[in-house]
Write a protein that holds these residues in place. Structure first.
Motif: not given
Length: 232
Positions: A210-229
């Motif tokens: 998962v690559d953080v290249d755009w603002e929506e990527d940042f939001a999606i990756a942050a939520e995945l990070w939370r979900l994956r603990g």
């Protein structure tokens, strides 16, 4: 040879402002803090060079440098090599001045799900390929087994033979995901590149790239990070 990780973190990201340092999920030290933790936890990496011109990056990294026992060092890269107009080729040409020898592992904070164990496995694959004489470098890729076209038509199958073949039978193509590059410092000097003539295309599962290249990527990756603990 020693393995030195090179982590470029310039100031002035345009697509995702302050993406290196702004809070990410539960991490106040952001993507930078996560990546420094991962790199320093990897026993296959001997040293880490953080290359930046950003005071915010330096502020987050300073206590980590102090705790690292010399494994993490700062490279204050000149501003003219940190602008939005600076090409990757220019940074590649600069790298041997800060990592003159050994193997170089180039990575980015924008791959938060590629962690310490992943780096160790990739370094081992690189070393094995070098020892076998099959490849001289390693490049992280994502395997694409889907219908790939350009303006002229399909790239990885023949519609004259079968218009819609099963995707698992398609010839795979590979997207460079920038999670990791490994080559020796001599390759940088001799070729002006972060890969050699025969790179190992190192396929990484999508959940690790998962690559953080755009603002929506940042939001999606942050939520995945939370979900994956915490990215695991």
């Amino acid at each position: 040879m020693p393995v030195t990780a090179f982590l470029p973190c310039r100031a002035g990201s345009q697509r995702v402002p302050h993406k290196n340092t702004r809070p990410f999920a539960d991490r106040k030290d952001g993507l930078l803090g996560i990546k420094l933790e991962q790199l320093l936890a990897c026993e296959a990496i001997d040293a880490v060079v953080l290359s930046t011109n950003d005071p915010e990056v330096e502020a987050i990294a300073a206590p980590v440098v102090a705790r690292s026992g010399g494994r993490l060092r700062m490279d204050r890269r000149p501003d003219h090599l940190c602008s939005s107009a600076t090409s990757t080729d220019e940074v590649i040409a600069y790298l041997p001045s800060v990592i003159p020898e050994g193997d170089v592992l180039w990575t980015h904070v924008t791959s938060p799900f590629f962690g310490a164990a992943d780096y160790a496995t990739a370094v081992r694959a690189y070393r094995d390929a070098r020892a076998a004489g099959t490849h001289d470098s390693l490049m992280g890729v994502t395997e694409m087994r889907t219908f790939m076209w350009d303006a002229k038509g399909p790239l990885n199958y023949d519609r004259a033979a079968e218009k819609w073949p099963r995707t698992q039978t398609l010839t795979p193509l590979y997207e460079v995901n920038s999670a990791i590059f490994v080559a020796d410092a001599d390759t940088y000097r001799a070729r002006g590149d972060r890969i050699g003539a025969t790179p190992l295309l190192y396929a990484i599962p999508k959940d690790r790239t998962v690559d953080v290249d755009w603002e929506e990527d940042f939001a999606i990756a942050a939520e995945l990070w939370r979900l994956r603990g915490g990215g695991g």
